[in-house]
Design a protein around this motif. Structure first.
Motif, short mmCIF file in Angstrom:
data_model
loop_
_atom_site.label_atom_id
_atom_site.label_comp_id
_atom_site.label_asym_id
_atom_site.label_seq_id
_atom_site.Cartn_x
_atom_site.Cartn_y
_atom_site.Cartn_z
N ALA A 95 -12.45 -40.61 -4.26
CA ALA A 95 -12.31 -40.08 -2.90
C ALA A 95 -11.65 -41.11 -2.00
O ALA A 95 -11.76 -42.32 -2.22
CB ALA A 95 -13.68 -39.71 -2.35
N ASP A 99 -13.63 -40.58 3.43
CA ASP A 99 -14.29 -39.44 2.78
C ASP A 99 -15.47 -39.91 1.93
O ASP A 99 -16.52 -39.26 1.90
CB ASP A 99 -13.30 -38.70 1.88
N TYR A 103 -19.30 -38.53 1.87
CA TYR A 103 -19.97 -38.03 0.67
C TYR A 103 -21.23 -38.85 0.37
O TYR A 103 -22.27 -38.31 0.00
CB TYR A 103 -19.03 -38.11 -0.53
N ALA A 196 -15.29 -29.10 0.68
CA ALA A 196 -14.41 -30.18 0.23
C ALA A 196 -14.67 -30.55 -1.23
O ALA A 196 -13.73 -30.88 -1.97
CB ALA A 196 -14.59 -31.42 1.11
N ILE A 197 -15.92 -30.46 -1.65
CA ILE A 197 -16.27 -30.89 -3.00
C ILE A 197 -16.10 -29.77 -4.03
O ILE A 197 -16.03 -30.01 -5.24
CB ILE A 197 -17.72 -31.43 -3.05
N TYR A 200 -11.83 -28.63 -4.05
CA TYR A 200 -11.17 -29.93 -3.99
C TYR A 200 -9.78 -29.88 -4.62
O TYR A 200 -9.46 -29.01 -5.43
CB TYR A 200 -12.03 -30.99 -4.69
N THR A 202 -6.53 -32.63 -6.19
CA THR A 202 -6.33 -33.95 -6.77
C THR A 202 -4.84 -34.31 -6.82
O THR A 202 -3.98 -33.44 -6.77
CB THR A 202 -6.88 -34.03 -8.21
N ASN A 246 -8.24 -27.55 -7.93
CA ASN A 246 -9.28 -27.57 -8.96
C ASN A 246 -8.91 -26.58 -10.06
O ASN A 246 -8.78 -25.39 -9.80
CB ASN A 246 -10.62 -27.21 -8.32
N SER A 268 -17.17 -38.71 -7.57
CA SER A 268 -17.40 -38.77 -6.12
C SER A 268 -18.83 -39.25 -5.86
O SER A 268 -19.71 -39.06 -6.69
CB SER A 268 -17.19 -37.39 -5.48
#
Length: 474
Positions: A95, A99, A103, A196-197, A200, A202, A246, A268
């Motif tokens: 992350a 951020d 988290y 957000a999780i 997500y 990448t 994702n 994370s």
């Protein structure tokens, strides 16, 4: 309003992370000196509206390749399983710095609530991973082995959940998240973190490094403050199509969520906590069943172990296989292990079947093996230790005798600290702690004389390298 005691606890955790240089990696935002920014972070985290409005950066993804030996299903001439070298690819997501602090704080907040809930529901002792219990895998494994000894004839069933983090269903996670907060729905700040999780994105580490020449900057010794400017992020990263969504889809047969996007990133600061929260109802249900049957249930992340009477084995196995599907996950059949413990005179033996003619086998759990009487360090762990030790010796000798050698000095102290009893925190010291806690002579025998073994291996390899030493250095 932040809980002062909990925030102090979080500060202490982040201070330890800062001192260990845990978050020194480069990302899309600047690195943050935590010790100098505690108060600004506190002001931000204390305001739910600010958290609810926060825009999270994509994670940076990198694959960790872990070599391992897998069973082939065949036996050698002595009847032992034949294994082949394979590799496991573990995607890790990093992350952005700001951020990560968000988290981390919400992980601390949820973990506090989760621990209270597990105690209320009677499963605190069942959940082993990601709770501050002041115990290690040594104590957890020893507890199970001792239970089997007192149980006598019984069966131990070990299960592994397939692609655990990648398979977590988002609706189930949201439901359990709200339950942990004792709320009908997620508050706006929690919902933004949840979104957000789960939704997500990448960016591949190699891709972004290639785009901005990070590897070249490192070679020149430049200090990297951040990967790129906000403008470059917008134009080259987002505009250049580097961001990926994702990719995980539920493929569990029988799941009512089949075909839906699922999963959270591994790596994370909040992922471990959420994986425990997700399994809350499953843990309660299975633990209550096992208690009624007079057995033991333990779960360490995606590893499940159950010890019950032999006659209850089939019922328990079927129940776990069916129940896990209700939570949109599945058990990896290839990793399911069933070990029967039966008495032969005064001795309790581990067998691969319920038949008296079954082959002896060791139960494997949390890096250890158990045969009904003695505990051992897992064979694969010992093999990995020896491979790494040999590789390190080879590297040291290559540095001493190779073409680019600056001298023939061999750095023994580092070798000893990493691979012998002279080191304080290494594989050997861990094995010695296991030997002492479990009072296991068999573990002691596996790792004794580590200093002599390293010196012997060093002498063997030294002879080989010395004969190949460049003539201009002889």
């Amino acid at each position: 309003m932040l809980d002062a005691a909990l925030f102090t606890k979080w500060i202490e955790k982040e201070e330890r992370a800062a001192l260990s240089k845990k978050r020194r990696y480069a990302h899309f935002d600047p690195k943050i000196d935590f010790l100098k920014n505690v108060h600004p972070l506190k002001n931000f985290l204390a305001d739910p509206k600010k958290v609810a409005a926060h825009a999270f950066y994509p994670f940076i993804k990198s694959d960790i390749i872990v070599p391992r030996y897998k069973k082939t299903g065949q036996l050698n001439e002595t009847g032992k399983p034949i294994r082949k070298l394979d590799k496991k690819i573990r995607p890790i997501a990093y992350a952005a710095h700001y951020d990560a602090f968000i988290y981390s704080w919400y992980s601390t907040l949820l973990s506090e609530n989760y621990e209270k809930k597990t105690k209320e529901l009677g499963i605190y002792e069942c959940v082993l991973a990601y709770l501050e219990k002041d115990k290690s895998n040594i104590e957890f494994a020893h507890e199970v082995f001792e239970y089997i000894k007192t149980k006598g004839e019984c069966v131990a069933l070990a299960f592994d959940i397939t692609s655990f983090f990648d398979g977590l269903d988002h609706l189930q996670l949201k439901k359990m998240w709200a339950l942990i907060l004792n709320a009908p729905r997620l508050p706006e700040d929690h919902f933004n973190v949840y979104r957000a999780i789960t939704s997500y994105t990448t960016v591949e580490k190699q891709t972004v490094e290639a785009e901005f020449g990070i590897a070249i900057k490192r070679e020149k010794g430049r200090k990297i403050v951040r990967l790129c400017s906000p403008q470059d992020f917008r134009e080259k990263v987002r505009g250049g199509g580097m961001i990926e969504k994702n990719p995980f889809i539920n493929k569990v047969k029988g799941s009512t969520r089949y075909g839906n996007v699922c999963g959270i990133p591994q790596g994370s600061p909040i992922s471990a906590c959420l994986s425990n929260i997700y399994m809350l109802e499953f843990d309660v249900y299975i633990n209550e069943l096992i208690i009624r049957l007079g057995g033991m249930y333990r779960r360490y992340c995606d590893d499940i172990v159950v010890v019950v009477k032999i006659e209850d084995a089939d019922q328990v196995k079927d129940t776990i296989l069916k129940t896990i599907v209700d939570y949109h996950l599945e058990i990896n059949d290839t990793k399911t292990e069933v070990t029967y413990f039966k008495k032969y005179g005064e001795r309790l033996k581990g067998l691969d079947s319920n038949s008296s003619t079954g082959r002896e086998r060791n139960m494997q759990y949390l890096g250890f093996e158990f045969n009904g009487e003695n505990a051992y360090i897992r064979a694969s762990s010992l093999s990995r230790y020896h491979r790494r030790m040999t590789a390190r010796i080879r590297e040291n000798l290559k540095a001493a005798y190779g073409q680019n050698s600056i001298g023939s000095k061999i750095f023994r102290k580092k070798l000893y600290n990493r691979y012998t009893e002279k080191g304080e925190r290494n594989f050997i010291s861990y094995a010695e702690r296991a030997h002492e806690h479990m009072e296991s002579k068999t573990i002691y025998d596996q790792v004794k004389n580590s200093l002599k073994k390293v010196n012997k291996k060093l002498a063997q390899k030294n002879t080989t390298f010395a004969t190949k030493r460049p003539k201009n250095m002889q």
